[in-house]
Enzyme design. Structure first.
Site, short mmCIF file in Angstrom:
data_model
loop_
_atom_site.label_atom_id
_atom_site.label_comp_id
_atom_site.label_asym_id
_atom_site.label_seq_id
_atom_site.Cartn_x
_atom_site.Cartn_y
_atom_site.Cartn_z
N HIS A 142 -15.47 -2.47 6.80
CA HIS A 142 -14.65 -2.25 5.60
C HIS A 142 -14.89 -3.30 4.51
O HIS A 142 -14.13 -3.38 3.55
CB HIS A 142 -13.16 -2.21 5.96
CG HIS A 142 -12.82 -1.20 7.01
ND1 HIS A 142 -12.81 0.15 6.77
CD2 HIS A 142 -12.50 -1.35 8.33
CE1 HIS A 142 -12.49 0.80 7.88
NE2 HIS A 142 -12.30 -0.09 8.84
N LYS A 192 -17.45 -4.56 1.52
CA LYS A 192 -18.52 -4.04 0.69
C LYS A 192 -19.76 -4.93 0.78
O LYS A 192 -19.66 -6.14 0.80
CB LYS A 192 -18.05 -3.94 -0.76
CG LYS A 192 -16.84 -3.01 -0.93
CD LYS A 192 -16.17 -3.21 -2.28
CE LYS A 192 -14.89 -2.41 -2.37
NZ LYS A 192 -14.15 -2.68 -3.61
N GLU A 212 -9.08 2.43 -6.54
CA GLU A 212 -10.08 2.80 -5.54
C GLU A 212 -9.75 4.15 -4.90
O GLU A 212 -8.59 4.45 -4.61
CB GLU A 212 -10.19 1.70 -4.49
CG GLU A 212 -10.45 0.33 -5.11
CD GLU A 212 -11.11 -0.64 -4.15
OE1 GLU A 212 -11.34 -0.27 -2.98
OE2 GLU A 212 -11.40 -1.77 -4.58
N LYS A 244 0.81 -1.21 0.00
CA LYS A 244 0.00 0.00 0.00
C LYS A 244 0.85 1.28 0.00
O LYS A 244 0.46 2.29 -0.58
CB LYS A 244 -0.95 0.00 1.20
CG LYS A 244 -1.91 -1.19 1.24
CD LYS A 244 -2.82 -1.24 0.03
CE LYS A 244 -3.87 -2.32 0.13
NZ LYS A 244 -3.37 -3.68 0.00
N ASN A 253 -6.63 -2.73 -6.84
CA ASN A 253 -6.80 -4.18 -6.84
C ASN A 253 -6.46 -4.71 -8.23
O ASN A 253 -7.11 -4.35 -9.21
CB ASN A 253 -8.23 -4.57 -6.47
CG ASN A 253 -8.50 -4.30 -5.01
OD1 ASN A 253 -7.77 -4.75 -4.14
ND2 ASN A 253 -9.55 -3.55 -4.71
N ARG A 263 -6.90 -7.42 -10.00
CA ARG A 263 -7.65 -8.66 -10.25
C ARG A 263 -9.07 -8.29 -10.67
O ARG A 263 -9.45 -7.13 -10.64
CB ARG A 263 -7.70 -9.51 -8.98
CG ARG A 263 -8.24 -8.72 -7.77
CD ARG A 263 -8.49 -9.58 -6.57
NE ARG A 263 -8.68 -8.81 -5.36
CZ ARG A 263 -9.80 -8.19 -5.02
NH1 ARG A 263 -10.84 -8.23 -5.82
NH2 ARG A 263 -9.88 -7.51 -3.88
N LYS A 303 -3.04 2.35 8.94
CA LYS A 303 -3.34 1.26 8.01
C LYS A 303 -2.14 0.34 7.82
O LYS A 303 -0.99 0.81 7.76
CB LYS A 303 -3.75 1.82 6.63
CG LYS A 303 -5.00 2.68 6.66
CD LYS A 303 -5.34 3.22 5.28
CE LYS A 303 -5.88 2.17 4.35
NZ LYS A 303 -6.34 2.75 3.06
N ARG A 322 -24.65 -8.30 -2.25
CA ARG A 322 -23.94 -9.53 -1.90
C ARG A 322 -24.76 -10.28 -0.85
O ARG A 322 -24.77 -9.90 0.33
CB ARG A 322 -22.56 -9.25 -1.36
CG ARG A 322 -21.65 -8.50 -2.30
CD ARG A 322 -20.22 -8.49 -1.75
NE ARG A 322 -19.38 -7.57 -2.48
CZ ARG A 322 -18.05 -7.48 -2.30
NH1 ARG A 322 -17.45 -8.26 -1.42
NH2 ARG A 322 -17.34 -6.60 -2.99
N GLY A 379 -9.91 -4.55 5.80
CA GLY A 379 -10.15 -3.87 7.06
C GLY A 379 -9.24 -4.32 8.20
O GLY A 379 -9.31 -3.76 9.29
#
Length: 449
Positions: free
Chosen positions: A235, A237, A275, A116, A289, A291, A158, A337, A165
């Protein structure tokens, strides 16, 4: 084009990949643990190989077993889906060492964006706006306090190698910082084997906006608009939609163009998602991400592109399917989801599905690998399926989603369907007036602010 693809995943994404392969005329190999012997993708694949017992580390993360499955079946490419080995740069390199194609980005890009701190530095160099924060890892000492004061409280601690998360803590005041740093570092060490943490400005009520990209690995790249993933719990979605009700056409074009140019400079290969947090008209990069995303169907519904199919085509050396000028966003799409969880406590609810009836009709899509009589095992994620709807407008989309949710039947286990049936009737959701903290406030019985 590839002759045979081994699908190194399970559940709905494995079935999704299998369908794309069939439409391309490519033979498929399903791998599975002993717990997934009756899985839908295993039943439908041309060949299947058991790669180990239920624990992921002994099956879906078992690289020697996956290589052996490729050798046994003669597969020439591997699609990792999402999760598991999808963002493991070393796995991509190992496949290359064995003359196997990894259907995903270059290993260097996976490694770069998986860190990150380095991802943030790279984004900055490429002209992508970032959240104010530390330039690198920090330690619980005076330097961390000085950086936090310069950013301004509250700050977010972070994990550098984090995700989902974990290794993420908020320090609202100077007194909170030392504990937040220590706790986040300990969580990061336990979850990722890396205790490095960094600081970012904690935004008060941002949206979570992500830009879908597609690159050919040779300097060509396009963006396919945004998805709004602001409805989150811990965290994670829960509900995704596109286009975002908070973004206008000018802002979309501005950030999309910035991201596409950055991907062109990187010579990015395949699908990816950049993001951002979005607040007061400004975008702030948080991660990339490398992928296919769980929520990729939202983009498929509003662009008409099959992202998994294009991902495979481009990995085989194909060109981008269209130019940026040819990309069109039509209508609105929302994905829910649906998980095998208690809708109040979110306790996992594995078990046998006694009754299953997916909704149908115009603009309704279900991406799921379950069926009546299927047993959801307790070893993996709790996703039952993704309900995706599309409408000419957001209002039509919401009404269609309400109808589809009321129509959907899953009995024998607990699911989060009741939560979505409530959310789709909430005035703030109907108005599109929510942020990344909204859902947790709602679930806590608070009036979301």
């Amino acid at each position: 084009m590839f002759d045979k693809i081994l699908i190194a995943n399970r559940g709905e994404i494995a079935l999704r990949i299998l369908r794309a392969c069939k439409e391309l005329g490519i033979a498929t190999v399903a791998v599975h643990s002993t717990a997934d012997a009756d899985a839908m993708h295993v039943r439908l694949a041309d060949e299947s190989v058991c790669v180990g017992p239920p624990p992921s580390k002994d099956s879906y993360l078992n690289v020697p077993a996956l290589l052996a499955a490729c050798e046994i079946t003669g597969a020439d490419a591997v699609h990792p889906g999402y999760g598991f080995l999808s963002e493991n740069a070393r796995f991509a390199e190992i496949l290359a060492d064995h003359n196997l194609h990894f259907i995903g980005p270059k290993a260097d890009h996976i490694r770069l964006m998986g860190d990150k701190i380095e991802a943030k530095k790279t984004a900055k160099k490429l002209g992508i706006p970032v959240v104010p924060g530390s330039d690198g890892a920090v330690a619980p000492d005076q330097d961390a306090m000085a950086i936090a004061k310069s950013i301004g409280f509250p700050v977010l601690v972070k994990a550098a190698a984090g995700g989902g998360g974990r290794g993420m803590k908020v320090a609202h005041t100077e007194a909170d910082l030392a504990l937040a740093l220590t706790t986040a570092a300990n969580e990061a060490k336990a979850a990722f084997g890396d205790a490095s943490v960094y600081l970012e400005k904690y935004l008060q009520k941002p949206r979570h906006i992500e830009i879908q990209v597609l690159g050919d690995g040779r300097g060509g790249a396009i963006h396919l608009g945004e998805r709004d993933c602001s409805l989150q719990r811990r965290h994670q979605k829960v509900w995704e939609e596109g286009p975002s009700p908070a973004i206008d056409a000018a802002s979309r074009a501005r950030i999309g163009s910035t991201v596409a140019k950055a991907m062109q400079q990187m010579k990015y290969l395949g699908v990816g998602t950049v993001e951002f947090l979005y607040e007061d008209g400004e975008f702030y990069f948080i991660e990339m991400n490398t992928r296919i995303q769980v929520e990729h169907p939202v983009t498929e519904m509003i662009t008409g592109l099959d992202l998994v199919l294009e991902q495979i085509r481009i990995a085989a050396g194909g060109d981008l399917p269209l130019t940026q000028d040819e990309v069109t966003i039509t209508g609105h799409s929302i994905e829910c989801r649906v998980n095998a969880e208690n809708p109040v406590t979110f306790r996992p609810s594995p078990g046998k599905i006694l009754q299953y009836h997916p909704p149908g009709g115009l603009g309704v899509r279900i991406d799921s690998a379950v069926y009546q009589g299927y047993v959801i095992p307790p070893y993996y994620d709790s996703l039952v399926g993704k309900l995706i709807v599309h409408g000419k407008t957001r209002a039509e989309c919401l009404m269609r989603l309400r109808r589809a949710l009321d129509e959907m039947v899953v009995e024998g286990i607990e699911t989060t369907l009741p939560l979505f049936r409530a959310l789709v009737r909430e005035p703030a959701i109907i108005d599109g007036d929510y942020h990344i903290h909204w859902l947790e406030q709602y679930l806590a019985g608070q009036q979301p602010g």
